[in-house]
Structures are given as C-alpha cells and as structure tokens.
Design a protein around this motif. Structure first.
Motif, mmCIF file in Angstrom:
data_model
loop_
_atom_site.group_PDB
_atom_site.id
_atom_site.type_symbol
_atom_site.label_atom_id
_atom_site.label_comp_id
_atom_site.label_asym_id
_atom_site.label_seq_id
_atom_site.Cartn_x
_atom_site.Cartn_y
_atom_site.Cartn_z
ATOM 1 N N VAL A 197 34.805 48.139 85.765
ATOM 2 C CA VAL A 197 34.383 47.011 84.942
ATOM 3 C C VAL A 197 35.379 46.759 83.814
ATOM 4 C CG1 VAL A 197 31.917 47.311 85.429
ATOM 5 C CG2 VAL A 197 32.939 48.534 83.506
ATOM 6 N N ALA A 198 35.307 45.553 83.254
ATOM 7 C CA ALA A 198 36.108 45.210 82.083
ATOM 8 C C ALA A 198 35.168 44.735 80.983
ATOM 9 C CB ALA A 198 37.113 44.117 82.422
ATOM 10 N N LEU A 199 35.558 45.001 79.754
ATOM 11 C CA LEU A 199 34.769 44.551 78.607
ATOM 12 C C LEU A 199 34.910 43.053 78.407
ATOM 13 C CD1 LEU A 199 35.544 47.232 75.885
ATOM 14 C CD2 LEU A 199 33.401 46.882 77.096
ATOM 15 N N LEU A 200 33.810 42.390 78.108
ATOM 16 C CA LEU A 200 33.815 40.960 77.839
ATOM 17 C C LEU A 200 33.906 40.641 76.352
ATOM 18 C CD1 LEU A 200 31.147 39.769 80.415
ATOM 19 C CD2 LEU A 200 33.629 39.478 80.528
ATOM 20 N N VAL B 207 29.721 55.490 84.740
ATOM 21 C CA VAL B 207 29.478 56.881 85.119
ATOM 22 C C VAL B 207 28.003 57.274 85.038
ATOM 23 C CG1 VAL B 207 31.818 57.655 84.599
ATOM 24 C CG2 VAL B 207 30.071 57.726 82.805
ATOM 25 N N ASP B 208 27.171 56.421 84.445
ATOM 26 C CA ASP B 208 25.735 56.706 84.379
ATOM 27 C C ASP B 208 25.000 55.420 84.005
ATOM 28 O OD1 ASP B 208 23.387 58.145 84.499
ATOM 29 O OD2 ASP B 208 23.837 59.439 82.794
ATOM 30 N N GLU B 209 23.719 55.382 84.335
ATOM 31 C CA GLU B 209 22.867 54.261 83.931
ATOM 32 C C GLU B 209 21.697 54.847 83.155
ATOM 33 O OE1 GLU B 209 20.678 50.259 85.668
ATOM 34 O OE2 GLU B 209 21.386 51.764 87.082
ATOM 35 N N VAL C 144 29.931 53.939 80.163
ATOM 36 C CA VAL C 144 31.210 53.569 80.753
ATOM 37 C C VAL C 144 32.293 54.488 80.202
ATOM 38 C CG1 VAL C 144 32.873 51.701 81.099
ATOM 39 C CG2 VAL C 144 30.429 51.180 80.944
ATOM 40 N N GLU C 145 33.108 55.021 81.108
ATOM 41 C CA GLU C 145 34.220 55.886 80.743
ATOM 42 C C GLU C 145 35.515 55.081 80.815
ATOM 43 O OE1 GLU C 145 35.985 60.202 82.041
ATOM 44 O OE2 GLU C 145 35.114 58.955 83.599
ATOM 45 N N PHE C 146 36.304 55.168 79.760
ATOM 46 C CA PHE C 146 37.588 54.487 79.694
ATOM 47 C C PHE C 146 38.683 55.545 79.729
ATOM 48 C CE2 PHE C 146 34.446 51.768 77.852
ATOM 49 C CZ PHE C 146 34.774 50.505 78.338
ATOM 50 N N TYR D 218 39.763 58.355 77.109
ATOM 51 C CA TYR D 218 40.002 58.089 75.691
ATOM 52 C C TYR D 218 38.775 57.507 75.003
ATOM 53 C CZ TYR D 218 41.091 53.295 77.239
ATOM 54 O OH TYR D 218 41.050 52.045 77.808
ATOM 55 N N ALA D 219 37.756 57.120 75.766
ATOM 56 C CA ALA D 219 36.522 56.620 75.148
ATOM 57 C C ALA D 219 35.386 56.653 76.157
ATOM 58 C CB ALA D 219 36.710 55.196 74.630
ATOM 59 N N MET D 220 34.185 56.846 75.634
ATOM 60 C CA MET D 220 32.942 56.724 76.397
ATOM 61 C C MET D 220 32.041 55.846 75.538
ATOM 62 S SD MET D 220 32.986 58.837 79.159
ATOM 63 C CE MET D 220 31.291 59.176 79.541
ATOM 64 N N ALA D 221 31.365 54.907 76.179
ATOM 65 C CA ALA D 221 30.502 54.007 75.409
ATOM 66 C C ALA D 221 29.306 53.588 76.252
ATOM 67 C CB ALA D 221 31.280 52.777 74.961
ATOM 68 N N ILE D 222 28.176 53.419 75.586
ATOM 69 C CA ILE D 222 26.968 52.906 76.227
ATOM 70 C C ILE D 222 26.984 51.397 76.016
ATOM 71 C CG2 ILE D 222 24.455 52.925 76.240
ATOM 72 C CD1 ILE D 222 24.698 55.852 75.205
ATOM 73 N N ILE D 223 27.011 50.647 77.131
ATOM 74 C CA ILE D 223 27.259 49.205 77.072
ATOM 75 C C ILE D 223 26.271 48.464 77.963
ATOM 76 C CG2 ILE D 223 28.991 47.409 77.470
ATOM 77 C CD1 ILE D 223 31.131 49.598 77.121
ATOM 78 N N PRO D 224 25.684 47.367 77.456
ATOM 79 C CA PRO D 224 24.789 46.564 78.296
ATOM 80 C C PRO D 224 25.587 45.764 79.331
ATOM 81 C CG PRO D 224 24.984 45.583 76.134
ATOM 82 C CD PRO D 224 25.739 46.883 76.082
#
Length: 71
Positions: free
Chosen positions: A10-13, A30-32, A40-42, A50-56
């Motif tokens: 995926v890509a960030l909007l 990587v998880d829901e 999402v793992e970057f 270099y980053a992990m973030a919880i994103i809708p």
C-alpha cells in the motif's frame, strides 16, 4: 479491489507527521486490528523497517503489480 488484506502493498494517501511518514511512502499490511484499521510496516530497499504505523484504510491505496481489470 474492494478490501485491503494482510500482506497487501500500500501507499499513504496523506502525510502522517506523528510517525514521520509522508504521502506516497510504500508499506505492507502486517496486521488488522479492527475492520479497516491496519498495522503497516514501512521498510527501505534493503528490507530494514524504518516505521510501523496503525492506519485506517481510507488513508491507504492498494498498489498492484499486475494487470487489474476495471469494473
């Protein structure tokens, strides 16, 4: 594609300054945590995270590396 799923690329909007991420950066789901809320793992081109973030889902775009048929 209607639904994002585990391991989709995926890509960030939109920018996410709280995580140091900007629009267009690419990651993998990587998880829901809940319906439509993903971890999402970057990673860089060497595979280092270099980053992990919880994103809708509304802030993500599925990236496709094959022919996709329009509906």
């Amino acid at each position: 594609m209607d639904t994002l799923k585990l391991f989709d690329v995926v890509a960030l909007l939109k920018d996410r300054p709280q995580e140091g991420l900007v629009r267009g950066q690419v990651g993998a789901i990587v998880d829901e945590y809940a319906p439509g809320i993903f971890d999402v793992e970057f990673s860089d081109t060497q595979g280092r995270t270099y980053a992990m973030a919880i994103i809708p889902a509304a802030e993500l775009m599925w990236l496709c590396h094959q022919l996709a048929h329009a509906a």
